[in-house]
Motif scaffolding. Structure first.
Motif, PDB file in Angstrom:
ATOM      1  N   LEU A 155       0.842  -1.198   0.000  1.00  0.00           N
ATOM      2  CA  LEU A 155       0.000   0.000   0.000  1.00  0.00           C
ATOM      3  C   LEU A 155       0.879   1.250   0.000  1.00  0.00           C
ATOM      4  O   LEU A 155       1.740   1.396   0.858  1.00  0.00           O
ATOM      5  CB  LEU A 155      -0.899  -0.013   1.251  1.00  0.00           C
ATOM      6  CG  LEU A 155      -1.996   1.044   1.331  1.00  0.00           C
ATOM      7  CD1 LEU A 155      -3.053   0.830   0.249  1.00  0.00           C
ATOM      8  CD2 LEU A 155      -2.671   0.987   2.715  1.00  0.00           C
ATOM      9  N   ARG A 157       0.950   5.707  -0.563  1.00  0.00           N
ATOM     10  CA  ARG A 157       0.152   6.928  -0.586  1.00  0.00           C
ATOM     11  C   ARG A 157       0.578   7.673  -1.832  1.00  0.00           C
ATOM     12  O   ARG A 157       1.748   8.017  -1.985  1.00  0.00           O
ATOM     13  CB  ARG A 157       0.457   7.744   0.668  1.00  0.00           C
ATOM     14  CG  ARG A 157      -0.683   8.629   1.096  1.00  0.00           C
ATOM     15  CD  ARG A 157      -0.275   9.399   2.318  1.00  0.00           C
ATOM     16  NE  ARG A 157      -0.654   8.731   3.554  1.00  0.00           N
ATOM     17  CZ  ARG A 157      -1.702   9.087   4.291  1.00  0.00           C
ATOM     18  NH1 ARG A 157      -2.493  10.054   3.904  1.00  0.00           N
ATOM     19  NH2 ARG A 157      -1.961   8.475   5.417  1.00  0.00           N
ATOM     20  N   GLY A 178      -8.997   8.707  -2.774  1.00  0.00           N
ATOM     21  CA  GLY A 178      -8.038   8.437  -3.840  1.00  0.00           C
ATOM     22  C   GLY A 178      -6.590   8.663  -3.445  1.00  0.00           C
ATOM     23  O   GLY A 178      -5.719   8.782  -4.288  1.00  0.00           O
ATOM     24  N   LEU A 181      -2.921   3.726  -3.078  1.00  0.00           N
ATOM     25  CA  LEU A 181      -2.866   2.776  -4.185  1.00  0.00           C
ATOM     26  C   LEU A 181      -2.308   1.462  -3.635  1.00  0.00           C
ATOM     27  O   LEU A 181      -1.259   1.465  -2.983  1.00  0.00           O
ATOM     28  CB  LEU A 181      -1.942   3.336  -5.276  1.00  0.00           C
ATOM     29  CG  LEU A 181      -1.935   2.597  -6.597  1.00  0.00           C
ATOM     30  CD1 LEU A 181      -3.297   2.717  -7.287  1.00  0.00           C
ATOM     31  CD2 LEU A 181      -0.838   3.152  -7.502  1.00  0.00           C
ATOM     32  N   ARG A 209     -10.515   0.788   0.918  1.00  0.00           N
ATOM     33  CA  ARG A 209     -11.086   0.805  -0.439  1.00  0.00           C
ATOM     34  C   ARG A 209     -10.013   0.484  -1.492  1.00  0.00           C
ATOM     35  O   ARG A 209     -10.254  -0.280  -2.415  1.00  0.00           O
ATOM     36  CB  ARG A 209     -11.700   2.172  -0.746  1.00  0.00           C
ATOM     37  CG  ARG A 209     -13.216   2.198  -0.587  1.00  0.00           C
ATOM     38  CD  ARG A 209     -13.850   3.395  -1.315  1.00  0.00           C
ATOM     39  NE  ARG A 209     -13.303   4.665  -0.873  1.00  0.00           N
ATOM     40  CZ  ARG A 209     -13.676   5.293   0.246  1.00  0.00           C
ATOM     41  NH1 ARG A 209     -14.599   4.764   1.031  1.00  0.00           N
ATOM     42  NH2 ARG A 209     -13.144   6.441   0.571  1.00  0.00           N
ATOM     43  N   ALA A 210      -8.833   1.067  -1.298  1.00  0.00           N
ATOM     44  CA  ALA A 210      -7.738   0.821  -2.250  1.00  0.00           C
ATOM     45  C   ALA A 210      -7.328  -0.659  -2.224  1.00  0.00           C
ATOM     46  O   ALA A 210      -7.082  -1.258  -3.273  1.00  0.00           O
ATOM     47  CB  ALA A 210      -6.547   1.715  -1.911  1.00  0.00           C
ATOM     48  N   SER A 214      -7.780  -3.510  -5.351  1.00  0.00           N
ATOM     49  CA  SER A 214      -6.704  -4.318  -5.926  1.00  0.00           C
ATOM     50  C   SER A 214      -6.883  -5.800  -5.649  1.00  0.00           C
ATOM     51  O   SER A 214      -5.982  -6.598  -5.883  1.00  0.00           O
ATOM     52  CB  SER A 214      -5.346  -3.849  -5.393  1.00  0.00           C
ATOM     53  OG  SER A 214      -5.044  -2.596  -5.948  1.00  0.00           O
TER      54      SER A 214
END
Ligand SMILES: [Zn+2]
Length: 230
Positions: A155, A157, A178, A181, A209-210, A214
Motif C-alpha cells: 500500500l 500513498r 483516492g 494505491l 477501499r484501495a 486491488s
C-alpha cells in the motif's frame, strides 16, 4: 518536548511523569499506565470502532474484523505517550505497543486467517520530515506477536494529504479520497491494516477501499487507540 528529550537522554525515565522506571517497566511507569483506558474485551473494542466509523460515514463499516486496545482521551497520559511515538522518534515504543496489541488480540481468541500486516503509509515527503512511519513500527510489533509478515509495499500513498487535525469528518473523507494505491500482491488475501489512533476512520476507509480495489479478499483493522466520545 522537554519530556521527550529527557527520555531520549535518559531512557529509564517515565515518558509521562519522569519518575525512574523499574526494570520491568518500559517507557511509561505502571502508575501512568493505569490511567490508560483499555477496552475490557475485543468485542467491546470492535463495537466502538464500528460506531466511530458508522457515525461519521453512515452504515458502511468495511472491515472483516477490528481490534483496538485503548480509548483515547485528550490530554491523557496515553496521548502524551502516542505523541512521543509520532513526533519524537521513539522508534521502539511503537513496536512495543504493537507487540502488546498483538498479544492481547491472541489472548482474546481466534484472529482468523490474517495473512499479511499492512501499515497505513505516510507519503514519501512526510516520511522524510518525520523520518519514520509510526504505523510501520506498530505493524512490526504486531508481526512478532501474530507471526505474520509486514508487507508495507502492498500500500502506498500517492497523494500528499494535508494534516487532518482540526478537519471535520467530511473534510477528512475528501482529503483522503483516492490518496492510496494498493499493489496486486494483496489479491485474494486477508490483510490486517494497521494505524496508530482512529479519529473518524477516514484514512482507514480510504486505505481499505484501495486494498479491495486491488483484489484483497478481506480487510481487518488493528489500531492502538480509538478517539473516545468526549
Ligand atoms: Zn509515570
Amino acid at each position: 518536548m522537554r519530556e521527550q528529550l529527557l527520555h531520549l537522554l535518559f531512557p529509564h525515565v517515565c515518558l509521562v511523569c519522569q519518575k525512574l522506571l523499574l526494570p520491568e517497566e518500559e517507557y511509561c511507569c505502571s502508575a501512568c499506565k493505569e490511567t490508560f483506558d483499555p477496552f475490557r474485551t475485543s468485542s467491546e473494542a470492535e463495537d466502538a470502532l464500528r460506531q466511530t466509523v458508522v457515525s461519521h460515514f453512515g452504515d458502511h463499516f468495511q472491515f472483516e474484523r477490528a481490534w483496538c486496545r485503548y480509548q483515547f482521551h485528550k490530554k491523557s497520559a496515553l496521548q502524551q505517550v502516542l505523541h512521543s511515538m509520532k513526533y519524537e522518534g521513539i522508534f521502539n515504543l511503537g513496536k512495543s505497543l504493537g507487540r502488546q496489541l498483538g498479544e492481547w488480540m491472541i489472548s482474546e481468541g481466534d484472529i482468523g486467517d490474517i495473512e499479511c500486516i499492512v501499515p497505513v503509509p505516510l507519503h514519501r515527503l512526510k516520511k522524510t520530515e518525520r523520518s519514520y512511519n509510526q504505523s510501520e513500527k506498530i505493524a512490526e510489533g504486531l508481526a512478532q506477536s501474530l507471526r505474520q509478515p509486514v508487507c508495507s509495499e502492498f500500500l502506498v500513498r500517492k497523494r500528499y494529504t494535508v494534516s487532518q487535525t482540526g478537519l471535520s469528518a467530511q473534510a477528512r473523507q475528501k482529503n483522503c479520497e483516492g490518496a492510496f494505491l494498493a499493489s496486486k500482491g494483496v489479491r485474494g488475501r486477508h490483510v490486517l491494516l494497521v494505524d496508530d489512533v482512529v479519529t473518524t476512520g477516514a484514512t482507514l476507509a480510504a486505505a481499505a477501499r484501495a486494498l479491495r480495489a486491488s483484489g484483497a479478499e478481506k480487510v481487518s483493522l488493528a489500531a492502538v487507540a480509538v478517539a473516545a466520545k468526549e
